[in-house]
Design an enzyme around this catalytic site. Structure first.
Site, short mmCIF file in Angstrom:
data_model
loop_
_atom_site.label_atom_id
_atom_site.label_comp_id
_atom_site.label_asym_id
_atom_site.label_seq_id
_atom_site.Cartn_x
_atom_site.Cartn_y
_atom_site.Cartn_z
N ARG A 40 22.18 22.59 43.59
CA ARG A 40 21.96 22.64 42.14
C ARG A 40 20.96 21.59 41.67
O ARG A 40 20.22 21.83 40.71
CB ARG A 40 23.31 22.47 41.41
CG ARG A 40 24.15 23.74 41.48
CD ARG A 40 25.47 23.60 40.77
NE ARG A 40 26.08 24.92 40.61
CZ ARG A 40 27.30 25.11 40.14
NH1 ARG A 40 28.04 24.08 39.80
NH2 ARG A 40 27.78 26.33 40.01
N LYS A 202 40.83 39.56 43.66
CA LYS A 202 41.58 40.19 42.56
C LYS A 202 40.72 41.11 41.70
O LYS A 202 39.61 40.76 41.32
CB LYS A 202 42.19 39.10 41.67
CG LYS A 202 43.27 38.28 42.37
CD LYS A 202 43.90 37.30 41.42
CE LYS A 202 45.06 36.55 42.10
NZ LYS A 202 45.69 35.58 41.18
N GLY A 358 28.94 32.36 42.88
CA GLY A 358 30.27 32.18 43.45
C GLY A 358 30.33 32.20 44.97
O GLY A 358 29.42 31.73 45.66
#
Length: 402
Positions: A40, A202, A358
């Site tokens: 980052r 999920k 992610g």
């Protein structure tokens, strides 16, 4: 509307100007406080270096962790300032706070091309509340605003949204511009066929993105733990695999929606089962209609990999968000690694491959294939919200392109 970018500002417009730059320096640290991944920080270098070349005075603002509005010694940006100094090959001073007399004095002492890093903006609760007085104090030391923190653009905070009311122009940095170009472009005007690969454990965390992608894509491939909720909704046995019982109806609705729209929705045909959740578990391959009790699915199977590869072969744009299995365990990483390899091959043939933040990013980097992809997003939640078609407050607040 496209947003105005830093590239539109000349040296004449920025020379000796105090520029407030919001960056995303929320990097992982080990137990000793050392940075374990500086991706980052490196991602913000093009914007910082451009401002140095244009002789601006660069005031960087960032958050780190979740200090909950109070000073936390473990969440100071000291290590970040040191690493940034190394990467820029010039000193980067860090303040002890992000507002106040000390900041004003440090800014007053700056010369063109200097870089100053403000302390963690989340040491003040007013940051996340987007308090206008706090935003005004942040902005008071600067004249121009650049937002290069795509990873925080889905938050309407003082340093991402509030400061734009006091600083003009307010423009996108090069990382922000690149993120919007690829992610927005893939949704608004993709080269087709457009495929999305959605993984993760999920269904609940990916509902919005699945619904939006079924609306936009030609093909949607689903992997990861969420597949077992779809299987159970079809009436299949899933053994001890992860299932969200309250999302069975939703899974049926998503399949029906895809069918009605003529979208190819692909679920794995076989899975790699484990007798417990561990790296050294016993494992075996099973078709989806013969999963035994006492076993849980931790990866997609070899036949599924082949089916997915064939489905992706003719695609011109592919978005990937979420791993195919528990890739942290080598035994259950084949599905994820195979998808990463396939996308690298597609990239080399001119396909636009976008890794949407992610765990997919971690998986691609672990496979050593990050450089092969067209774009790797630095935003987790921000990437998902943009793909869902939501407005990102940190983007909306920037000036429109002329």
């Amino acid at each position: 509307m496209a947003k105005r970018s830093l590239s539109s500002l000349s040296t004449a417009e920025l020379s000796n100007k105090r520029v407030f730059v919001r960056v995303d320096f929320n990097v992982p640290l080990d137990d000793t406080g050392a940075i374990t991944d500086d991706t980052r920080i490196r991602a913000a270098l093009p914007t910082i270096q451009d401002l140095i070349e244009k002789k601006a005075l660069i005031i960087l603002a960032a958050h780190f962790g979740r200090p909950k509005g109070q000073v936390n010694e473990k969440m100071r940006l000291t290590a970040v300032a040191a690493r940034l100094s190394e990467l820029l090959n010039q000193p980067v001073k860090k303040t002890n706070s992000c507002i106040g007399e000390e900041v004003e004095a440090q800014v007053a002492a700056m010369k063109s091309g200097n870089v100053l890093l403000l302390e963690n903006v989340r040491f003040f609760a007013e940051e996340e509340k987007n308090d206008p007085d706090f935003a005004k104090k942040l902005a008071s030391v600067a004249e121009v605003y650049v937002n290069d923190a795509f990873g925080a653009a889905h938050r309407a905070h003082a340093s991402t949204e509030g400061v734009t009311r006091f600083l003009k122009p307010s423009v996108a940095g090069y990382l922000m511009e690149k993120e919007l170009k690829y992610l927005q472009g893939a949704i608004d005007a993709p080269k087709r066929p457009l495929a999305a690969i959605v993984g993760g454990s999920k269904v609940s965390s990916k509902i919005g993105v699945l619904e939006a992608l079924i609306d936009k894509c030609d093909k949607v491939l689903i992997g990861g733990g969420m597949i077992f909720t779809f299987y159970k909704a079809r009436g299949l046995g899933v053994g001890n695999s992860l299932v969200e019982e309250d999302k069975l109806e939703l899974a049926q609705e998503l399949e029906a929606k895809a069918k009605a729209k003529g979208v190819e929705l692909l679920l794995p045909t076989d899975v790699v089962l484990a007798d417990n959740f561990s790296a050294d578990a016993n494992s075996k391959i099973s078709t989806i209609d013969s999963i035994e009790n006492g076993w849980m699915g931790l990866d997609i199977g070899p036949n599924s990999i082949q089916v997915f590869q064939e489905a992706l072969a003719d695609c011109k744009t592919v978005i990937w968000n979420g791993p195919m299995g528990v890739f942290e365990f080598d035994k259950f990483a084949s599905g994820t690694n195979s998808i990463a390899t396939t996308l690298a091959e597609l990239s080399s043939k001119g396909c636009c491959t976008i890794i949407g933040g992610g765990d997919s990013v971690a998986a691609v980097e672990k496979a050593g294939l990050a450089e092969e992809m067209s774009h790797i997003s630095t935003g987790g939640g921000a990437s998902l919200e943009l793909l869902e078609g939501k407005t990102l407050p940190g983007v909306a607040a920037l000036d429109e392109e002329n």
